[in-house]
Design an enzyme around this catalytic site. Structure first.
Site, short mmCIF file in Angstrom:
data_model
loop_
_atom_site.label_atom_id
_atom_site.label_comp_id
_atom_site.label_asym_id
_atom_site.label_seq_id
_atom_site.Cartn_x
_atom_site.Cartn_y
_atom_site.Cartn_z
CB VAL A 132 -5.96 35.58 32.20
CG1 VAL A 132 -4.74 35.22 31.37
CG2 VAL A 132 -5.83 37.01 32.74
CD1 TRP A 133 -4.36 33.72 28.19
CD2 TRP A 133 -4.90 31.96 26.93
NE1 TRP A 133 -3.21 32.99 28.04
CE2 TRP A 133 -3.52 31.88 27.27
CE3 TRP A 133 -5.44 30.95 26.14
CZ2 TRP A 133 -2.69 30.84 26.85
CZ3 TRP A 133 -4.62 29.91 25.73
CH2 TRP A 133 -3.28 29.86 26.07
CB VAL A 136 -9.97 30.56 26.27
CG1 VAL A 136 -10.48 29.22 26.78
CG2 VAL A 136 -9.21 30.37 24.95
CB CYS A 137 -10.74 32.35 30.82
SG CYS A 137 -9.40 31.13 30.76
CB VAL A 138 -13.35 36.63 28.93
CG1 VAL A 138 -14.49 37.65 28.88
CG2 VAL A 138 -12.39 36.97 30.06
#
Length: 230
Positions: A132-133, A136-138
């Site tokens: 998450v998010w 972005v984070c992935v």
């Protein structure tokens, strides 16, 4: 534990050979690691493209799956003491072997040298990411991992974004970059491959997390077997 061992022609699964063409396009559990990125309680409050309950259940299932078949797990958070909040506890509770890598505020986990080193030390070349998010984070570490030569899967329903529109844009960018979007249920099936394995009852329990109605199916089957027996 069941291990898939390619022998050049067939894949051997608990002594059962698979057809030469079977499964070559699917995950190799022996060359896979799970990366759980920023599943933080504060960020959950911003997720609008999936229910938080479903997101947490799917993530928990993946952690349990990794523990069951002994796949490495790495977790991380950019700043768990800030407003984004701490990591959901279910991941480490379900996968006690998971390694947590602290970051120094980097938004992109692959900007953190310790995180990249920890991923490298697993020796795995297939990375299953969720977080998450999603956008972005992935997305950011997925792009960097892909550029570094890893095969990358993004589990969309174990991740979340602020709006469905953002999620749709993220999926398009994944496709353009060659990152494979998938679901928690598909990962479970892709790693399982067959019901003819000793841990099948434990795997069946995992399906109830991603498909709650499957629990009713199991209950009805078990009751039918009891009726037949007596």
């Amino acid at each position: 534990m069941t291990i898939f061992k390619p022998d050049g022609k067939n894949q051997i699964h608990d002594g059962i050979p698979h057809a030469p063409t079977g499964g070559k396009a699917l995950l190799d559990p022996t060359d896979t690691a799970f990366l759980f990125l920023d599943h933080q309680s504060g960020l959950f409050q911003t997720v609008k493209d999936i229910s938080v309950a479903e997101l947490r259940a799917n993530t928990t299932m993946l952690a349990k799956l990794a523990a069951l078949v002994k796949i490495p797990v790495i977790t991380t958070a950019s700043e768990p003491k800030g407003p984004n909040g701490p990591l959901m506890p279910e991941i480490h509770a379900s996968a006690p072997h998971a390694i947590y890598v602290p970051r120094k505020g980097e938004v992109n986990a692959f900007d953190n040298e310790l995180f990249v080193q920890t991923v490298r030390e697993t020796g795995k070349k297939t990375l299953i990411m969720a977080g998450v998010w999603t956008s972005v984070c992935v997305m950011f570490p997925a792009l960097d991992a892909k550029a570094a030569g890893y095969k990358v899967y993004a589990v969309i329903d174990a991740s979340g974004d602020p709006t469905p529109t953002v999620s749709h844009i993220t999926l398009a960018r994944f496709a353009q970059a060659g990152i494979i979007p998938t679901s928690a249920n598909a990962i479970l099936c892709e790693i399982q491959r067959t019901w003819n394995r000793p841990d099948a009852p434990d795997l069946a329990k995992l399906y109830t997390l991603v498909a709650p109605n499957y629990a009713a199916l199991i209950e009805s089957y078990q009751k039918a077997q009891e009726v037949l027996k007596h």
